[in-house]
Each structure stands twice: as C-alpha cells, then as structure tokens.
Design an enzyme around this catalytic site. Sequence first.
Site: not given
Ligand code: SF4
Length: 227
Positions: A114, A221
Amino acid sequence: MPSSVFNALHQASHSTESLLQEALLGALKNKVAIISSFGADSAVLLSLVSQIDRDVPVLFLQTGKHFEETLDYRHTLADHLGLRNVQDITPAPSEIQARDPEGQLCYFDVDACCALRKVEPLDKALIPYQGWITGRKRNQASTRASMPMVEPQPNNRFRINPLAQWNHDMLESYIEHHHLPRHPLSTMGYPSIGCAPCTTAVAEGEDPRSGRWAGKGKVECGIHLAH
Ligand code: SF4
C-alpha cells in the site's frame, strides 16, 4: 489561530452541499482535488461534485491491482456524470521495479505494498493542492468514528470529508433517486471494493469492510492516515 480558509470551510460544514460549494468554488477554488476509488458508493460524492464543477481533478489511484470491473466502472461513471478531469495516479515504474518486480508484495507485506502503490503516489500527487476531498464515512470503520468534516493538515492544508455523516440508507437512497450506475461487484457481495488481491466478498449482514484485507489485521490502506 484558525486560518480564514479553515473558518470558511468550517462555517460551510453544516451540510454536505454547502461544504462542497465552499471547497470547490470558494475558499479552495482551483486548489482542491477529489480522491476517488471508484468503488461501491463512490458515485454519490462524484455525483454531488459533478453538479458543481465537472473539471475539478478527480484522482484515481491506479495501483495495477484493481478488478477489471473497477477499471470499466471508472469510465462508465465518469462518462455518466460528465467528469472531464479524472487522473490516474500511478506508482513510479522505477519504484515498482526496485521494490516489487514480481508484483507479489501484496501477498506477504500489505503495508509495504500500500505504501508503494497508494500512499507515496498520492502524497506526490497532492503536492499542488491545498485541499483534498474524500468520500469517507464515519460508520465505515472504528478509525473513522469521530472524523470531522474538515480536518486541518500541516501547512494550512485541509482534508475534507463531506459525506462523514452519511449512512448506508442515505447513500442507497441517493443512488436510487439519481439513477446512478452501480459498480458491478457491489451487487455481488462486495459492499467495499479495493484492489483485487485484498478484497473478498462478504456475507449478508457482515461488516461491509470485513472483506478488505481479511485476516491481515489491517483496516486502512494508509492514504488517509499519512497526512
Ligand atoms: S490494497 Fe494495498 S496491499 Fe492490496 S494490492 Fe492494493 S496496494 Fe497492494
């Protein structure tokens, strides 16, 4: 001492519509952006914005991990509302190459993923703006329960949450009344929709956000915590 911008926004925060008017056409005119995930209830905020200014920048975090349905909906909804300035915010290719070359980071370190795909790109994208508007609601998570409609940030900047007090019934009623297109997954058990690897369907009556990062001990997030 509160700034004149804060005072103007605060005075307008007696209703969603007046706060949006003040942010888009008053105190933050040409200095504000909308952040939208084009998720299950994003249509409400974007519809309200489109009635005031269809050229305001709408920032969409293109993580490269979205459901195809979300990418389609981004276009369907923007076209429906006549939004003319939707911008994809992407991580720097050099950062992806250095930190997640195989695209697998989300399976073993969601916070790092994230940070790479959402938090850092958004921080950079927000540099030109004095304010940004989110569609967050107080009832979405315990971390949002006491969220004010206007949140001062460092350096006389502002995060604005015009829908803070909206609940599920208010959102549904607005979507119905305005005949807004729905995210295709929202009627298939996905009341809260993020990236595909981190979103699962939830059963009727379950916490709508329990399908986000399920089992990972994560509820945000980080894009709304970092500032
Ligand atoms: S929610 Fe966060 S951890 Fe999950 S794919 Fe998207 S960016 Fe990556």
